[in-house]
Design an enzyme around this catalytic site. Structure first.
Site, PDB file in Angstrom:
ATOM      1  CB  SER A 151      -0.963  -0.095   1.289  1.00 44.95           C
ATOM      2  OG  SER A 151      -2.091   0.798   0.983  1.00 44.95           O
ATOM      3  CG  ASP A 232      -7.523  -3.133  -1.615  1.00 44.75           C
ATOM      4  OD1 ASP A 232      -8.235  -2.276  -1.107  1.00 44.75           O
ATOM      5  OD2 ASP A 232      -6.479  -3.303  -1.988  1.00 44.75           O
ATOM      6  CG  HIS A 265      -5.584  -2.493   1.360  1.00 42.50           C
ATOM      7  ND1 HIS A 265      -5.005  -2.443   0.132  1.00 42.50           N
ATOM      8  CD2 HIS A 265      -4.894  -1.852   2.244  1.00 42.50           C
ATOM      9  CE1 HIS A 265      -4.104  -1.380   0.232  1.00 42.50           C
ATOM     10  NE2 HIS A 265      -3.892  -0.981   1.420  1.00 42.50           N
TER      11      HIS A 265
HETATM   12  N1  LIG Z   1      -7.471   2.780   9.925  1.00 45.10           N
HETATM   13  C1  LIG Z   1      -7.860   2.353   8.595  1.00 45.10           C
HETATM   14  C2  LIG Z   1      -7.151   1.190   8.010  1.00 45.10           C
HETATM   15  C3  LIG Z   1      -5.724   1.438   7.915  1.00 45.10           C
HETATM   16  C4  LIG Z   1      -5.062   0.231   6.996  1.00 45.10           C
HETATM   17  O1  LIG Z   1      -5.774  -0.390   6.370  1.00 45.10           O
HETATM   18  N2  LIG Z   1      -3.657   0.173   7.145  1.00 45.10           N
HETATM   19  C5  LIG Z   1      -3.323  -0.754   6.064  1.00 45.10           C
HETATM   20  C6  LIG Z   1      -2.405  -0.024   5.070  1.00 45.10           C
HETATM   21  S1  LIG Z   1      -3.297   0.826   4.044  1.00 45.10           S
HETATM   22  C7  LIG Z   1      -2.174   1.857   3.015  1.00 45.10           C
HETATM   23  O2  LIG Z   1      -1.052   2.027   3.257  1.00 45.10           O
HETATM   24  C8  LIG Z   1      -2.221  -1.689   7.080  1.00 45.10           C
HETATM   25  O3  LIG Z   1      -1.350  -2.258   6.590  1.00 45.10           O
HETATM   26  N3  LIG Z   1      -2.948  -1.745   8.244  1.00 45.10           N
HETATM   27  C9  LIG Z   1      -2.358  -2.787   9.082  1.00 45.10           C
HETATM   28  C10 LIG Z   1      -2.922  -3.945   9.576  1.00 45.10           C
HETATM   29  O4  LIG Z   1      -2.382  -4.670  10.443  1.00 45.10           O
HETATM   30  O5  LIG Z   1      -3.824  -4.245   8.719  1.00 45.10           O
HETATM   31  C11 LIG Z   1      -9.364   2.308   8.364  1.00 45.10           C
HETATM   32  O6  LIG Z   1     -10.229   2.889   9.303  1.00 45.10           O
HETATM   33  O7  LIG Z   1      -9.725   1.938   7.171  1.00 45.10           O
END
Ligand SMILES: N[C@@H](CCC(=O)N[C@@H](CSC=O)C(=O)NCC(=O)O)C(=O)O
Length: 288
Positions: A151, A232, A265
């Site tokens: 991402s 996603d 995602h």
């Molecule tokens: N807080 C957000 C969601 C944030 C999210 O999905 N972060 C992803 C990366 S997104 C792009 O860089 C991630 O890797 N999160 C860590 C995990 O453990 O999944 C929302 O409210 O949608």
């Protein structure tokens, strides 16, 4: 480098470090997986092939180490994994923690030019600094280093590789923000860190960088690998893999863009395909 903790893992060791980062002007944390701590084990002339993983928004140096499921295959392939944090911490900038997609946890791997971010938010230079530091401290093989990410970190990996193909010999990404100048996350981050002149954004936009390479030899003749889940929730609004795909086609850069029905995602998606990314990098790094 201060060793904070270490954990035996698949015959190697998962470590967490803190160090004073010059590019950032603050202490930074990162983690590494070292497949075998015996000197010279599984590597050439005592140098270890390495793979940097850049994580996404809200993540830290722990996220991929805990959730990625990469250490078993990294151990088999003799690859050191390097997992930096995603932004400066404790810069004490007003508003730094107000949003999850800008500021702390959202450094976007750019060197900010706009105050107040420009004093610490220099994640592009930081990744290069960390690479040089670990080349010395952990005997990483400068000629056999690859980079991948997810991402926001996929955007960072593509940009760092495309701008430094002499430093990173292989590149791949999971669901990268592939055309950040065109999507809400990228516009917010680049506007805040780099200012409103969009011409300064192009140096951090993988699709723009790839378009600029038309007429030149492909920087990664062995190909670039991207995996993208079709379930996603960020795909349509934020990621634009098709823009990068078109730029690669026009530039003659081989790209394997794999679209996977049903995958979202998150880290269930990443951990499903991580072995194929590690094998891809190991194959590219093994070449002469
Ligand atoms: N807080 C957000 C969601 C944030 C999210 O999905 N972060 C992803 C990366 S997104 C792009 O860089 C991630 O890797 N999160 C860590 C995990 O453990 O999944 C929302 O409210 O949608």
């Amino acid at each position: 480098m201060e060793l904070l903790s270490e954990h035996a893992c698949f015959g190697g060791v998962q470590r967490f470090y803190r160090h004073d980062a010059q590019a950032i002007g603050l202490p930074m944390r990162f983690s590494v997986f070292i497949p075998d701590t015996a000197p010279g084990a599984g590597n050439t002339h005592g140098k270890r092939p390495a793979l940097f993983y850049l994580a996404g928004l809200t993540c830290t140096e722990e996220t991929f180490a805990i959730k990625g499921g990469a250490q078993r295959v990294a151990a088999e392939e003799g690859l050191v994994l390097v997992m930096p944090d995603t932004s400066p911490r404790g810069a004490n900038i007003a508003g730094e923690t107000d949003a999850w997609d800008f500021g702390a946890g959202a450094g976007f791997y750019v060197d900010a030019t706009e105050a107040p971010w420009s004093s610490h938010y220099r994640m592009y230079s930081y990744i290069l600094e960390l690479r040089a530091l670990l080349e010395q401290e952990l005997h990483l093989d400068a000629a056999r280093t690859g980079i991948f990410g997810h991402s926001m970190g996929g955007h960072g990996a593509l940009v760092l590789a495309l701008r430094n193909p002499h430093l990173f010999r292989s590149v791949s990404a999971f669901a990268p923000i592939a055309a950040p100048s065109q999507c809400p996350w990228g516009k917010k981050a680049f506007g805040g860190y780099l200012g409103s002149d969009e011409s300064s954004w192009q140096q951090y936009d993988a699709s723009a960088l790839m378009r600029s390479l038309q007429g030149q030899p492909a920087p990664f003749p062995g190909g670039i690998l991207i995996d993208q889940g079709l379930a996603d929730k960020f795909l349509e609004e934020q990621l634009y893999p098709e823009v990068f795909e078109a730029a690669c086609r026009d530039a003659g850069q081989p790209l394997q863009l794999r679209r996977h029905a049903g995958y979202d995602h998150g880290y269930y998606f990443i951990s499903t395909f991580v072995e194929e990314h590690l094998r891809f990098h190991a194959g590219q790094l093994r070449g002469s």
